[in-house]
Scaffold this motif. Structure first.
Motif, PDB file in Angstrom:
ATOM      1  N   ILE A  69      12.894 -63.401 100.262  1.00  0.00           N
ATOM      2  CA  ILE A  69      13.999 -62.664  99.648  1.00  0.00           C
ATOM      3  C   ILE A  69      15.062 -63.653  99.190  1.00  0.00           C
ATOM      4  CG2 ILE A  69      15.783 -60.916  99.998  1.00  0.00           C
ATOM      5  CD1 ILE A  69      14.019 -59.710 102.168  1.00  0.00           C
ATOM      6  N   GLN A  70      15.398 -63.593  97.921  1.00  0.00           N
ATOM      7  CA  GLN A  70      16.440 -64.444  97.355  1.00  0.00           C
ATOM      8  C   GLN A  70      17.575 -63.561  96.838  1.00  0.00           C
ATOM      9  OE1 GLN A  70      16.529 -67.929  97.124  1.00  0.00           O
ATOM     10  NE2 GLN A  70      18.611 -67.697  96.349  1.00  0.00           N
ATOM     11  N   ILE A  71      18.757 -63.694  97.431  1.00  0.00           N
ATOM     12  CA  ILE A  71      19.908 -62.890  97.029  1.00  0.00           C
ATOM     13  C   ILE A  71      20.877 -63.781  96.249  1.00  0.00           C
ATOM     14  CG2 ILE A  71      21.801 -61.428  97.806  1.00  0.00           C
ATOM     15  CD1 ILE A  71      20.234 -60.849 100.316  1.00  0.00           C
ATOM     16  N   THR A  72      21.166 -63.409  95.031  1.00  0.00           N
ATOM     17  CA  THR A  72      22.063 -64.189  94.184  1.00  0.00           C
ATOM     18  C   THR A  72      23.515 -63.916  94.564  1.00  0.00           C
ATOM     19  OG1 THR A  72      20.477 -64.050  92.371  1.00  0.00           O
ATOM     20  CG2 THR A  72      22.724 -64.709  91.814  1.00  0.00           C
ATOM     21  N   HIS A  73      24.291 -64.981  94.655  1.00  0.00           N
ATOM     22  CA  HIS A  73      25.712 -64.843  94.973  1.00  0.00           C
ATOM     23  C   HIS A  73      26.541 -65.135  93.727  1.00  0.00           C
ATOM     24  CE1 HIS A  73      29.526 -66.508  97.064  1.00  0.00           C
ATOM     25  NE2 HIS A  73      29.657 -65.231  96.772  1.00  0.00           N
ATOM     26  N   ASP A  74      27.221 -64.129  93.225  1.00  0.00           N
ATOM     27  CA  ASP A  74      28.080 -64.273  92.054  1.00  0.00           C
ATOM     28  C   ASP A  74      29.533 -64.310  92.530  1.00  0.00           C
ATOM     29  OD1 ASP A  74      29.419 -64.238  89.685  1.00  0.00           O
ATOM     30  OD2 ASP A  74      28.243 -62.615  88.784  1.00  0.00           O
ATOM     31  N   VAL A  75      30.154 -65.476  92.470  1.00  0.00           N
ATOM     32  CA  VAL A  75      31.528 -65.635  92.965  1.00  0.00           C
ATOM     33  C   VAL A  75      32.523 -64.864  92.111  1.00  0.00           C
ATOM     34  CG1 VAL A  75      31.092 -67.866  94.065  1.00  0.00           C
ATOM     35  CG2 VAL A  75      31.759 -67.780  91.656  1.00  0.00           C
ATOM     36  N   ASP A  76      32.141 -64.502  90.891  1.00  0.00           N
ATOM     37  CA  ASP A  76      33.039 -63.715  90.045  1.00  0.00           C
ATOM     38  C   ASP A  76      33.163 -62.281  90.553  1.00  0.00           C
ATOM     39  OD1 ASP A  76      33.489 -65.871  88.385  1.00  0.00           O
ATOM     40  OD2 ASP A  76      31.791 -65.392  87.069  1.00  0.00           O
ATOM     41  N   ILE A  77      32.153 -61.826  91.310  1.00  0.00           N
ATOM     42  CA  ILE A  77      32.180 -60.478  91.871  1.00  0.00           C
ATOM     43  C   ILE A  77      32.832 -60.464  93.240  1.00  0.00           C
ATOM     44  CG2 ILE A  77      30.746 -58.544  92.629  1.00  0.00           C
ATOM     45  CD1 ILE A  77      28.739 -59.319  90.491  1.00  0.00           C
ATOM     46  N   THR A  78      32.441 -61.407  94.096  1.00  0.00           N
ATOM     47  CA  THR A  78      33.009 -61.495  95.440  1.00  0.00           C
ATOM     48  C   THR A  78      32.927 -62.930  95.948  1.00  0.00           C
ATOM     49  OG1 THR A  78      32.763 -60.801  97.752  1.00  0.00           O
ATOM     50  CG2 THR A  78      30.778 -60.818  96.418  1.00  0.00           C
ATOM     51  N   PRO A  79      33.976 -63.416  96.619  1.00  0.00           N
ATOM     52  CA  PRO A  79      33.912 -64.771  97.172  1.00  0.00           C
ATOM     53  C   PRO A  79      33.108 -64.838  98.469  1.00  0.00           C
ATOM     54  CG  PRO A  79      36.019 -63.764  97.688  1.00  0.00           C
ATOM     55  CD  PRO A  79      35.287 -62.792  96.808  1.00  0.00           C
ATOM     56  N   ILE A  80      32.755 -63.691  99.031  1.00  0.00           N
ATOM     57  CA  ILE A  80      32.035 -63.651 100.307  1.00  0.00           C
ATOM     58  C   ILE A  80      30.537 -63.764 100.047  1.00  0.00           C
ATOM     59  CG2 ILE A  80      31.597 -62.310 102.391  1.00  0.00           C
ATOM     60  CD1 ILE A  80      34.257 -60.902 101.948  1.00  0.00           C
ATOM     61  N   PRO A  81      29.855 -64.767 100.607  1.00  0.00           N
ATOM     62  CA  PRO A  81      28.400 -64.896 100.430  1.00  0.00           C
ATOM     63  C   PRO A  81      27.668 -63.687 100.997  1.00  0.00           C
ATOM     64  CG  PRO A  81      29.360 -66.919 101.319  1.00  0.00           C
ATOM     65  CD  PRO A  81      30.433 -65.878 101.376  1.00  0.00           C
ATOM     66  N   PRO A  82      26.495 -63.364 100.470  1.00  0.00           N
ATOM     67  CA  PRO A  82      25.774 -62.159 100.910  1.00  0.00           C
ATOM     68  C   PRO A  82      25.317 -62.208 102.366  1.00  0.00           C
ATOM     69  CG  PRO A  82      24.422 -63.478  99.424  1.00  0.00           C
ATOM     70  CD  PRO A  82      25.794 -64.056  99.374  1.00  0.00           C
ATOM     71  N   THR A  83      25.198 -63.400 102.946  1.00  0.00           N
ATOM     72  CA  THR A  83      24.752 -63.504 104.335  1.00  0.00           C
ATOM     73  C   THR A  83      25.921 -63.672 105.315  1.00  0.00           C
ATOM     74  OG1 THR A  83      24.396 -65.893 104.037  1.00  0.00           O
ATOM     75  CG2 THR A  83      22.485 -64.435 103.726  1.00  0.00           C
ATOM     76  N   GLU A  84      27.128 -63.571 104.821  1.00  0.00           N
ATOM     77  CA  GLU A  84      28.318 -63.723 105.680  1.00  0.00           C
ATOM     78  C   GLU A  84      28.686 -62.376 106.296  1.00  0.00           C
ATOM     79  OE1 GLU A  84      30.526 -65.958 107.664  1.00  0.00           O
ATOM     80  OE2 GLU A  84      30.150 -67.006 105.770  1.00  0.00           O
ATOM     81  N   TYR A  85      29.129 -62.411 107.552  1.00  0.00           N
ATOM     82  CA  TYR A  85      29.590 -61.220 108.283  1.00  0.00           C
ATOM     83  C   TYR A  85      28.502 -60.142 108.361  1.00  0.00           C
ATOM     84  CZ  TYR A  85      34.043 -63.516 107.389  1.00  0.00           C
ATOM     85  OH  TYR A  85      35.059 -64.431 107.310  1.00  0.00           O
ATOM     86  N   ILE A  86      27.280 -60.560 108.673  1.00  0.00           N
ATOM     87  CA  ILE A  86      26.171 -59.640 108.883  1.00  0.00           C
ATOM     88  C   ILE A  86      25.941 -59.503 110.394  1.00  0.00           C
ATOM     89  CG2 ILE A  86      23.730 -59.167 108.474  1.00  0.00           C
ATOM     90  CD1 ILE A  86      25.437 -58.992 105.970  1.00  0.00           C
ATOM     91  N   TYR A  87      25.884 -58.265 110.862  1.00  0.00           N
ATOM     92  CA  TYR A  87      25.659 -58.000 112.282  1.00  0.00           C
ATOM     93  C   TYR A  87      24.362 -57.206 112.443  1.00  0.00           C
ATOM     94  CZ  TYR A  87      30.513 -59.378 113.215  1.00  0.00           C
ATOM     95  OH  TYR A  87      31.687 -60.083 113.322  1.00  0.00           O
ATOM     96  N   PHE A  88      23.599 -57.530 113.479  1.00  0.00           N
ATOM     97  CA  PHE A  88      22.412 -56.742 113.794  1.00  0.00           C
ATOM     98  C   PHE A  88      22.169 -56.762 115.293  1.00  0.00           C
ATOM     99  CE2 PHE A  88      21.027 -60.962 112.383  1.00  0.00           C
ATOM    100  CZ  PHE A  88      20.291 -61.406 113.473  1.00  0.00           C
ATOM    101  N   LYS A  89      21.254 -55.913 115.740  1.00  0.00           N
ATOM    102  CA  LYS A  89      21.020 -55.741 117.173  1.00  0.00           C
ATOM    103  C   LYS A  89      20.475 -57.025 117.806  1.00  0.00           C
ATOM    104  CE  LYS A  89      20.086 -50.830 116.536  1.00  0.00           C
ATOM    105  NZ  LYS A  89      19.072 -49.754 116.597  1.00  0.00           N
ATOM    106  N   TYR A  90      20.974 -57.325 118.987  1.00  0.00           N
ATOM    107  CA  TYR A  90      20.542 -58.526 119.691  1.00  0.00           C
ATOM    108  C   TYR A  90      19.172 -58.297 120.330  1.00  0.00           C
ATOM    109  CZ  TYR A  90      20.381 -62.337 123.058  1.00  0.00           C
ATOM    110  OH  TYR A  90      20.001 -63.443 123.788  1.00  0.00           O
TER     111      TYR A  90
END
Length: 239
Positions: A69-90
């Motif tokens: 899976i490749q997720i493109t990060h467009d800084v013009d849309i949001t400065p937050i990378p797509p993998t930042e602040y992701i939470y999931f079950k431990y």
């Protein structure tokens, strides 16, 4: 009964008698392996490491037929990378590197996470590895006089020095560190105070001398302040 329940849950206890000798003071510590086991059983959500998560997505999982899976990060849309602040079950079976480790720590279980899990262990049923203690009921009946987390004097001193520094403006207060030490509610309050202080400073720079014009300006100011606060609130909820 309460002490036995905590011992059965593998909590480490350090009991002391009060000076008068009529009250029992118990310090509680939860070992790391107990925290990990309970976090797994209770589906506790942990923050993912952005870099490790991005590598995991790019690699995919052939065993489960998951393509890379490749997720493109467009800084013009949001400065937050797509993998930042992701939470999931431990899950204990996963690679521990997938979880975010804060600076200065050796594992993903920060002090605030440890406090939350320890508090949940005290209340959780025994089938989940908890103590099954009705804390509110015991507090109401005065069986337990009080309970609270211990302060970390060194961390509190450093945090206070950063907040009270003469060059720290209200909107520069380290709200993330406040969240890690005091919790989300106090941190969100300080985020709002910082936002409101910043916009008050903007308002003072735009006050016209005529009252009717000022009324129009303050109306427009309040609309923009609240709309931008909605954005800031969403950003804070991610962090």
């Amino acid at each position: 009964m309460v002490v036995n329940a905590m011992l059965e849950a593998k909590l480490e206890l350090f009991p002391y008698l009060s000076v008068q000798g009529d009250e029992l003071i118990v310090l509680i510590r939860c070992p790391l392996h107990v925290l990990q086991r309970f976090a797994d059983k209770s589906d506790f959500e942990m923050r993912a490491d952005p870099a490790q998560l991005e590598l995991t997505l790019k690699a995919g999982n052939p065993q489960y037929r998951i393509a890379p899976i490749q997720i493109t990060h467009d800084v013009d849309i949001t400065p937050i990378p797509p993998t930042e602040y992701i939470y999931f079950k431990y899950e204990q079976d996963l690679n521990p590197n997938i979880y975010y480790v804060y600076a200065g720590l050796q594992d993903a279980f920060s002090k605030s996470v440890r406090l939350k899990l320890t508090f949940n262990i005290l209340r959780a049923p025994k089938r989940m590895g908890g103590c099954d203690i009705e804390l509110s009921k015991l507090l109401f009946k005065k069986k337990i006089l009080c309970m609270f987390p211990m302060h970390d004097k060194e961390q509190a001193k450093q945090l206070l020095a950063r907040c009270w520094h003469w060059g720290t403006m209200p909107w520069d207060i380290p709200t993330h560190d406040l969240k890690e030490y005091f919790g989300e509610k106090i941190a969100l309050y300080n985020v709002f105070i910082a936002h409101y202080s910043y916009w008050c400073d903007t308002r003072m720079q735009t006050i016209p001398p005529v009252l009717p014009i000022y009324s129009v300006v303050i109306t427009i100011w309040s609309i923009f302040m609240l709309e931008y606060w909605k954005r800031e609130e969403f950003r804070a909820s991610l962090r």
